[in-house]
Enzyme design. Sequence first.
Site, PDB file in Angstrom:
ATOM      1  N   LYS A  74      52.025  26.652  45.756  1.00 42.61           N
ATOM      2  CA  LYS A  74      53.362  27.101  46.193  1.00 42.61           C
ATOM      3  C   LYS A  74      54.237  25.930  46.592  1.00 42.61           C
ATOM      4  O   LYS A  74      55.451  25.985  46.408  1.00 42.61           O
ATOM      5  CB  LYS A  74      53.252  28.126  47.323  1.00 42.61           C
TER       6      LYS A  74
ATOM      7  N   LYS B  21      53.761  38.397  41.170  1.00 42.99           N
ATOM      8  CA  LYS B  21      55.030  39.115  41.281  1.00 42.99           C
ATOM      9  C   LYS B  21      56.212  38.181  41.474  1.00 42.99           C
ATOM     10  O   LYS B  21      57.349  38.572  41.278  1.00 42.99           O
ATOM     11  CB  LYS B  21      54.965  40.185  42.372  1.00 42.99           C
TER      12      LYS B  21
ATOM     13  N   LYS C 258      47.381  33.318  36.981  1.00 42.85           N
ATOM     14  CA  LYS C 258      47.255  34.716  37.431  1.00 42.85           C
ATOM     15  C   LYS C 258      48.605  35.429  37.315  1.00 42.85           C
ATOM     16  O   LYS C 258      49.665  34.799  37.428  1.00 42.85           O
ATOM     17  CB  LYS C 258      46.702  34.794  38.858  1.00 42.85           C
TER      18      LYS C 258
END
Length: 371
Positions: free
Chosen positions: A119, A204, A201
Amino acid sequence: METNQNERKKVIFSAIQPSGTITLGNYLGALKNWIDLQDDYDCIFALADLHAITVRQVPANFRHNTLEAYALLLACGIDPKKSPFFIQSQVPTHAQLAWVLNCYTQFGELQRMTQFKDKSAKHADNVNAGLFTYPSLMAADILLYQADLVPVGSDQKQHMELTRNIAERFNGIYGSVFKVPDAYIPKKGARIMSLQDPSRKMSKSDENVNGYVAVLDKPEVIMKKFKRAITDNDACVRYAEGKDGINNLMGIYSCVTGKSFEQIEKDFDGKGYGDFKTAVGEAVAEHLRPIQERYNEYIKNKDYLEKCYTQGAETAYRISVRTLTKAMKKVGFVPRAHNKSRLTNIINCQIFTHKKAETLKCVSTFLLCIL
Ligand code: ATP
Ligand code: LTN
C-alpha cells in the site's frame, strides 16, 4: 460422550473495510465463511472504517460505501440478532486499545508487513503513520472480544501472526489478558485473483474495474468481465501450474457451484475457454442474484439499518470495554473514579435485584406456611 449444554461457544470476530464496493474476492474469501459460521459460534462482525482512512477517502463516497457495505453484508446473510454487527468508528474502545498495543508492537515488525509495503508503494504520496500501525488496530479489534477464531482471506495471514505475537507478548508481561486467536482461512476461495492480472489478488481498490467483480455488478457486467478475463493460449480447461488465469476461474466456479476441479475438467473436456468463461459468468451472476435482491430492499430501509448498527455498537462496546479496562489496569493506568462509581452502581443494582428476589422468596415461603 455427554455434551455440556453450558459449554461456551467459541468466539469469532472479523471485519472488512468499507473502502470501496465489496468484491467477489471478499465474498468468497471471507464473507461467505462469516455467514456459515453464525450458528455454531458466537460471532461479532464489524465494518473497519477506521482502517479505511489509512487511504484517502472522499467523505461523501466513504459514507455511502459504509452504508452500502452494511446493507450488503446483511443481504449476504449476517443476522444481527445472532451476531452483533457494528461500525468500528462508533465503538471507541478500538482506538483506545490500539494505542496501548502500539506500545507493545515493534517498529521492525510493522516494517515487515507485506500489506504496508504494497500500500505504501501504491499510495507513495500518502505513506501515513496510520498505514504503518494498521496491524495494531486490527489486533485491538480482535483481542477486545477475546476471539478464538478470525475468518479472513489468506492475504491477512501475516497480520494474524502479528496479532498472536502482540497478544502473547502482552500476556507474557501481565498474565493472561488476551485470548490468543487463530486465523480461519477457507480451503477454497482463500485468494481470488484479479481477472486482469491473475498474479495479483482481486482487490476492491483496484483502479481497473475489469480486474474485479463487485457483488453488486449487474449480470451483464459480470458476463462482460468474465469474457474479458486474462487466460492463456493452452485452450484446455484444466488446473495446472502456470495457468493462473484458468486456475482462478476454476476456483471461482468451484466455490459458487460446489463442483470439484476433476468434475469441472470433465464437464469442459473438449470445450474452449469461451464456453467456460460464459459458464463461470452465468454461475456467478446466478449465485449473486438473491443477494442483490435482498440488498435492494435493505438499502431503502435506512431506519432499519440505523437500528441495527446502533444496537451492534452498544453490544460491542459492552463486551469490549471489559477487556480494555483489564488491559489498562494491568498496564498501571489509574482507574477513572467515574468508572468505579458506575461499576458500584451496577453492582448495587445487581445486589438489590438479588436481594429483592430473596425477599420475595422468603415472603412467599412464609405465606405458604401460614396458609
Ligand atoms: P482494499 O483493496 O481496500 O485493501 P480488499 O479488497 O483487499 O480491500 P479488505 O477489506 O482488505 O479487502 O478485506 C476484507 C476481507 O476479504 C479480508 O478477510 C480479506 O482477507 C478478504 N479478501 C480480500 N481480497 C481477497 C481476495 N482477493 N481473495 C480472497 N479473500 C480476499
Ligand atoms: N485488515 C483486514 C480488515 C480488518 C480485519 C480486522 C479483519 C480490520 N480489522 C479484524 C479481521 C479482524 C483486511 O481484511 N484487510
